[in-house]
Structure formats: structure tokens, C-alpha cells
Enzyme design. Structure first.
Site, PDB file in Angstrom:
ATOM      1  N   ASP A 234     -14.812   7.381  12.091  1.00 10.31           N
ATOM      2  CA  ASP A 234     -13.472   7.915  12.305  1.00 10.31           C
ATOM      3  C   ASP A 234     -13.572   9.434  12.239  1.00 10.31           C
ATOM      4  O   ASP A 234     -14.083   9.971  11.255  1.00 10.31           O
ATOM      5  CB  ASP A 234     -12.562   7.396  11.181  1.00 10.31           C
ATOM      6  CG  ASP A 234     -11.150   7.170  11.624  1.00 10.31           C
ATOM      7  OD1 ASP A 234     -10.602   8.084  12.254  1.00 10.31           O
ATOM      8  OD2 ASP A 234     -10.589   6.104  11.326  1.00 10.31           O
TER       9      ASP A 234
ATOM     10  N   ASP B  11      -8.677  10.556  15.307  1.00 10.23           N
ATOM     11  CA  ASP B  11      -7.409  10.523  14.586  1.00 10.23           C
ATOM     12  C   ASP B  11      -6.413  11.520  15.194  1.00 10.23           C
ATOM     13  O   ASP B  11      -6.776  12.648  15.506  1.00 10.23           O
ATOM     14  CB  ASP B  11      -7.705  10.905  13.124  1.00 10.23           C
ATOM     15  CG  ASP B  11      -6.510  10.728  12.230  1.00 10.23           C
ATOM     16  OD1 ASP B  11      -6.126   9.576  11.989  1.00 10.23           O
ATOM     17  OD2 ASP B  11      -5.954  11.748  11.761  1.00 10.23           O
TER      18      ASP B  11
ATOM     19  N   GLU C 237      -6.598   7.943  19.190  1.00 11.30           N
ATOM     20  CA  GLU C 237      -5.286   7.555  18.669  1.00 11.30           C
ATOM     21  C   GLU C 237      -4.280   8.501  19.306  1.00 11.30           C
ATOM     22  O   GLU C 237      -4.194   9.676  18.945  1.00 11.30           O
ATOM     23  CB  GLU C 237      -5.245   7.687  17.140  1.00 11.30           C
ATOM     24  CG  GLU C 237      -3.956   7.157  16.563  1.00 11.30           C
ATOM     25  CD  GLU C 237      -3.676   7.607  15.132  1.00 11.30           C
ATOM     26  OE1 GLU C 237      -3.028   6.854  14.400  1.00 11.30           O
ATOM     27  OE2 GLU C 237      -4.082   8.718  14.738  1.00 11.30           O
TER      28      GLU C 237
ATOM     29  N   HIS D  98      -4.647   0.074   9.878  1.00 13.87           N
ATOM     30  CA  HIS D  98      -4.374   0.426   8.481  1.00 13.87           C
ATOM     31  C   HIS D  98      -3.067   1.185   8.302  1.00 13.87           C
ATOM     32  O   HIS D  98      -2.792   1.667   7.208  1.00 13.87           O
ATOM     33  CB  HIS D  98      -5.539   1.278   7.964  1.00 13.87           C
ATOM     34  CG  HIS D  98      -5.690   2.544   8.764  1.00 13.87           C
ATOM     35  ND1 HIS D  98      -6.080   2.531  10.086  1.00 13.87           N
ATOM     36  CD2 HIS D  98      -5.459   3.827   8.454  1.00 13.87           C
ATOM     37  CE1 HIS D  98      -6.091   3.773  10.547  1.00 13.87           C
ATOM     38  NE2 HIS D  98      -5.722   4.579   9.575  1.00 13.87           N
ATOM     39  N   ASP D  99      -2.274   1.311   9.364  1.00 13.81           N
ATOM     40  CA  ASP D  99      -0.988   2.012   9.275  1.00 13.81           C
ATOM     41  C   ASP D  99       0.193   1.103   9.596  1.00 13.81           C
ATOM     42  O   ASP D  99       1.339   1.552   9.544  1.00 13.81           O
ATOM     43  CB  ASP D  99      -0.937   3.164  10.304  1.00 13.81           C
ATOM     44  CG  ASP D  99      -1.966   4.244  10.031  1.00 13.81           C
ATOM     45  OD1 ASP D  99      -2.303   4.470   8.858  1.00 13.81           O
ATOM     46  OD2 ASP D  99      -2.435   4.869  11.009  1.00 13.81           O
TER      47      ASP D  99
HETATM   48  C1  NOJ Z   1      -3.464   8.550  11.503  1.00 14.51           C
HETATM   49  C2  NOJ Z   1      -4.233   7.656  10.577  1.00 14.51           C
HETATM   50  O1  NOJ Z   1      -4.379   6.396  11.159  1.00 14.51           O
HETATM   51  C3  NOJ Z   1      -3.452   7.625   9.274  1.00 14.51           C
HETATM   52  O2  NOJ Z   1      -3.921   6.650   8.384  1.00 14.51           O
HETATM   53  C4  NOJ Z   1      -3.521   9.003   8.676  1.00 14.51           C
HETATM   54  O3  NOJ Z   1      -2.733   9.032   7.502  1.00 14.51           O
HETATM   55  C5  NOJ Z   1      -2.986  10.051   9.654  1.00 14.51           C
HETATM   56  N1  NOJ Z   1      -3.494   9.874  10.975  1.00 14.51           N
HETATM   57  C6  NOJ Z   1      -3.338  11.445   9.215  1.00 14.51           C
HETATM   58  O4  NOJ Z   1      -4.709  11.682   9.368  1.00 14.51           O
END
Ligand code: NOJ
Length: 561
Positions: free
Chosen positions: A107, A206, A273, A334-335
Site C-alpha cells: 500500500d 491511497d 483508490e 478496511h473502510d
Molecule cells: C484511504 C484509506 O483506505 C484509509 O484507511 C485511510 O484512513 C485514508 N485513505 C487516509 O490515508
């Protein structure tokens, strides 16, 4: 100008035909009993992943970090956070993955660093510091403009030491780097080269679409939208014209791809992302696939569970990501709320969507635990460790639940609990007596790997069978996709054909029954066909027809006559 030739499917690059499994390292397997998952823990579980049949693992960040956002706040891009292991552990893991013929993706947080990163400490130390311009600093008695962060509220933070404001797209302790400074770009491309040089096969990027902002810091225009979504990141009453999906970020995707393509044996890949409508997301890949290799398409996570909804989605992905572009199939990360919650914890529905995920055209991304149906773990916000939940601690639980229904997760602890390996102490995630960093889900007595392994009808076995089938089938791995007209199908059935390119190429015909009722479908008559089902290890057709049980999905493999 870069041009990418049309590549026949027989020689598709590995990253187009792979299957990706996302590991949240803190939650996967704890090898030393400190309650926190780690790299040696992942190493111990590689045989499980190999036997499951996933081909690539992506691990969320485990670099040196204050862990204020559990690794998405990096303090040192070149070393490993002590709680996750050492550089040697990291190298051992890369080698062990490769020894099993699998690939590993790291990542990469390019957009920001931790506010404890030496670069930022220097940058904030004085206005004259040579690193001052590595971040975005502006003057002002009040925030320099109206820009809002991803979480709402101004993303500008006042630093009294030098009486200026710095910009952070996400949380205040994650200051954004200034990509208009060539030294920053060089430094971050060095990070990329370093890890690719260590043998990493790909990078997940990210918040990639926030990298470049308007150079003149122009105010964002007003929007009527209160809440952003994956397809439309405008929100908090603002159109993110000058902060998200800037043309310079889209151009940078190509620059980054050129760096990644310096490493061609084997080829590497980038998955971004990014948020926005498909028409914008495809621009990150470039018309001929010369930008990011893949982008996450988050829309599937919110699709209604119905044949017409998924038909429309496939149609959209196919028209926005035609060859040589390639879609992705993402049902969780994970979000986000665990997908089982959206499916009402209905294992049959999960089996059907797994079938779609692993047979539609695109790269599937499986979030750890989804293969056993791990459930969403609602937790009290007051105890949250997630910095997003702590920021929104005032939101009542009932409202957080309602937001989840819309795909918005305020307390991300809820989708990050320990992997459920068995029904014993700590679910097998941590040694007995250890205290896992997040509580184990109470469903562990039924929902765990040990209980499902070797059970032909378990969700885990369905994944295993589908992943094995996909590995052997060129049509499923890389074939083109044609939707079967809904006029030819019973209501609630979705059907498509995957066809391997070239004379006599293999064809896979897929029928998915979204209803609770049995329905009969005509199978057609491919040459030398074999029939596969998500529900039965050895399905039987009746002549040229097949009766699909509730939520059954079948795949007919053969060659067109
Ligand atoms: C996206 C990530 O998936 C998330 O978990 C993170 O908190 C934010 N970007 C900030 O890096």
C-alpha cells in the site's frame, strides 16, 4: 507518446488475470501474542491463502508510523513498524509469497505523510526551512480558502509556530505533500522504485485522486450535495473541482506508470483508490491503458442485490473499461461496512455474489474474512480506536447505523476485527491469554475457517472451487464479456458469456439466480462442456436445461459449436 498494442488474451499480463486478497495486517494473524497482527503472522498463513487459491495478496501499510491512522500515517517509508516485524520479516514474506507462485502488493500512501515524518518536522520548523515547500503552506487570518477535507470541515490547519496554515486532505495529522515541488516528486518516486526493487509486484495507491490541487488555490464552487459518495465525491455542499481529480493528477498517473514499467521482469502494476463517475475513473487508466493499470470500482459495494442492478453495473463497467482497460470487482475493504451486513448475513447471497465476483470480467479484490462470511461488528463509538470514529464521536449510534446503510462507515474498527481462524480462544488470531487489539466477533463459533474447511457446502469451499475453476479457465480469466439479453432469461436471473479470444477459444456461460425460487434455464450446447455450480460440487443438468435453486449460480464451460 506511449502506445499500448492490443494484446491477445493468451498473453494477457498476469495482473489482468489475477485475484487479489486484501490483508489488514493488524487483524490477520498475531505471531507474538501482543494482540496485533504482524508480518510473521501473515507468513504462517500463506499456505492457507495458497490453498484458498488467491494469487495476489495486498497488505495495508505496515511501515514505520505513529499509527494514528493505523499505518496510513507514515513516518518512514523505508522501515517497518516494530509491532509488525522487521525488514528481514518483510523480505522473508516477499520471498515466501513468490516461492508459492503468488504475488504481493504494498500500500503506497503518496498523498500525505504523518505529521511526525522528519520532512514535515523540518517543514514546520520555520518558513525558511528548505523543506517548507514540501507541503502546502499558506498565509491567512482565517483558512486560506473554502476547501474541505474528505471528512468535511476545512482541511486547513493553523500552525502557531510559524503562523501559517497547512493543508491535509484527510485528518489533520496527515499533511499533504506538495507534488508541484519536483524534489517531492523525486523523493516519492524513489520510494516507489525502492519497493519495486525489493521485488514487490504492485502498489495500491491511497487517495490517489487528491495528489494535485489547483495551483492558484481557487475556492471550490458550491454544490447542493450534503454527502459525498464513491461515484460523486462532491459533498459537504462543495464541488471538489479544485481538490479532487485534478487534470495534473490524471497526467501524473502516466508518469508514475512509466516508472513502474521500468521494472518489467516480471511486470508490476498500480491500482488506484480514486472516487468519481466511471467516465472520470477511466481517465486514470488512459485511453490505451497507459496510466494506472487498474482503479477500484467501489460501486459494486452499494449495488442492490438484484439481477437488473448487477446487469446495469456490468454494462457500465464494460462500456467504461473496454479492452485494453480492465474493471475491478470490489465488495469490501478496511473502510467500508462488511458486505455480509448488506446481505443480511445471508450466506446463500454471499455465495451468489462470490460467483459473480469471480466470473465477471475484471480483477476481483477479496477483503480478508469475506471468504468465510465474517460479519460486520457494530461497536460502541465511545470505545473506538479509529481516528475517523473519534472525530465523529458525537454521532449517535442509530445515525451511524443509518449511514452504514448508505455505505458510509464512521467507525472503521467495525470492519477490522481479528480474522476468525477457529472457534477457540481469540479465534486463533492471537495466543490464548493475549488481548486482541479489537474484540473478536461473537459469531466466531460458527463463522471460522476451521469449521468451514473441507465442508463442501461452506462459503469457504465455494470460494475455493471458484478460484480453482478460474485458474484453469482462460475464458473466465481474461475472456470478453457479453450480457445475455434479459428477454432470453427468466426474471431474477442474470446471464453472461465470457469468450476466450481466437478460433475455437473457450466459452464460459454464467447464470446467476438472484431469487429465493427455483428457476429453469436453457443451457445451450457448447462442445465438450462441463457444468459447475456454486452450491453443488457435482451439479446435474436435465438434458439441455438446468433448474437453478435459490441463489444458485452455474458456469457452463466449453467451446462454441
Ligand atoms: C484511504 C484509506 O483506505 C484509509 O484507511 C485511510 O484512513 C485514508 N485513505 C487516509 O490515508
Amino acid at each position: 507518446m506511449l502506445t499500448v498494442e492490443h494484446v491477445p488474451q493468451s498473453v494477457l499480463p498476469w495482473w489482468k488475470t489475477t485475484t487479489v486478497y486484501q490483508i489488514y495486517p493488524r487483524s490477520f494473524s498475531d505471531s507474538n501474542g501482543d494482540g496485533i497482527g504482524d508480518l510473521p503472522g501473515i507468513l504462517h498463513k500463506l499456505d492457507y491463502l495458497h490453498a484458498l487459491g488467491v494469487e495476489t495478496i495486498w497488505i495495508s501499510p505496515f511501515f514505520e508510523s505513529p499509527q494514528a491512522d493505523f499505518g496510513y500515517d507514515i513516518r518512514d517509508h523505508f522501515s517497518i513498524a516494530g509491532e509488525y516485524g522487521s525488514l528481514d520479516d518483510c523480505r522473508r514474506l516477499i520471498d515466501a509469497v513468490h516461492a508459492r507462485g503468488m504475488k504481493i502488493v504494498f500500500d503506497m500512501v503518496l498523498n500525505h505523510t504523518s505529521d511526525q515524518h522528519p520532512w514535515f518536522l523540518e517543514s514546520r520548523s520555520s518558513r525558511e526551512n528548505p523543506k517548507r515547500d514540501w507541503y502546502l503552506w499558506r498565509d491567512g487570518k482565517k483558512p486560506p480558502n473554502n476547501w474541505r477535507s474528505f471528512l468535511g470541515g476545512s482541511g486547513w490547519h493553523h500552525d502557531p509556530a510559524t503562523d501559517q496554515w497547512y493543508w491535509a486532505s484527510f485528518l489533520p495529522f496527515q499533511p499533504d505533500l506538495n507534488y508541484r515541488n519536483p524534489a517531492v516528486k523525486r523523493a516519492m518516486l524513489d520510494v516507489v522504485r525502492h519497493w519495486l526493487g525489493e521485488g514487490v509486484d504492485g502498489l495500491r495507491l491511497d487517495l490517489f485522486n487528491a495528489l494535485f490541487k489547483d495551483e492558484a488555490f481557487t475556492d471550490n464552487p458550491f454544490s447542493f450535495r450534503p454527502i459525498p459518495s464513491e461515484e460523486n465525491p462532491d459533498g459537504f455542499f462543495q464541488r471538489n473541482q479544485h481538490t479532487i481529480n485534478h487534470p495534473d493528477t490524471i497526467a501524473f498517473a502516466r508518469e508514475l506508470r512509466a516508472v513502474v514499467d521500468e521494472f518489467s521482469h516480471p511486470p508490476r502494476f498500480l491500482v488506484g483508490e480514486v472516487f468519481g463517475p466511471s467516465s472520470v475513473l477511466q481517465q486514470y487508466c488512459g485511453p490505451a491503458g497507459e496510466g494506472l493499470n487498474l482503479v477500484f470500482l467501489f460501486k459494486a459495494m452499494r449495488s442492490q442485490f438484484s439481477a437488473p442492478a448487477f446487469r446495469a453495473l456490468i454494462h457500465e463497467f464494460e462500456s467504461s473499461f473496454p479492452d485494453p482497460l480492465f474493471p475491478t470487482w470490489v465488495f469490501g475493504n478496511h473502510d467500508r461496512p462488511r458486505w455480509m451486513e448488506r446481505l443480511g448475513n445471508h450466506v446463500g447471497k454471499a455465495k451468489l455474489l462470490a460467483t459473480l465476483q469471480l466470473t465477471a470480467r475484471g480483477v476481483p479484490f477479496i477483503y480478508y474474512g469475506d471468504e468465510i462470511g465474517m460479519q460486520h461488528h457494530e461497536l460502541p463509538t465511545k470505545d473506538a480506536l479509529d481516528p475517523v470514529a473519534r472525530r465523529f464521536h458525537w454521532v449517535p449510534q442509530w445515525m451511524a447505523r443509518r449511514l452504514r446503510g448508505w455505505g458510509i462507515l464512521l467507525n472503521r474498527d467495525e470492519c477490522r476485527p481479528p480474522m476468525q481462524w477457529h472457534a477457540g480462544p481469540n479465534a486463533g488470531f492471537s495466543a490464548a491469554g493475549a488481548i486482541p487489539w479489537l474484540p473478536v466477533h461473537p459469531s466466531v463459533s460458527e463463522v471460522n475457517v476451521a469449521a468451514q474447511q473441507g465442508q463442501p457446502h461452506s462459503l469457504l469451499s465455494v470460494y475455493q472451487r471458484l478460484l480453482a475453476l478460474r485458474k484453469l479457465s482462460p475464458a473466465l480469466r481474461g475472456g470478453s464479456l457479453d450480457l445475455i439479453s434479459d428477454r432470453e432469461l427468466p426474471k431474477h436471473v442474470l446471464g453472461y458469456r465470457r469468450t476466450q479470444e481466437g478460433q475455437g477459444g473457450e466459452q464460459a456461460t454464467v447464470f446467476l439466480n438472484f431469487s429465493e425460487r427455483e428457476v429453469s434455464v436453457a443451457l445451450g450446447d457448447p462442445l465438450g462442456h462441463t457444468l459447475h455450480s456454486n452450491l453443488h460440487p457435482t451439479p446435474q443438468a436435465r438434458g439441455a436445461r438446468y433448474t437453478l435453486a435459490a441463489h444458485e449460480g452455474i458456469i457452463l464451460l466449453g467451446r462454441p459449436r
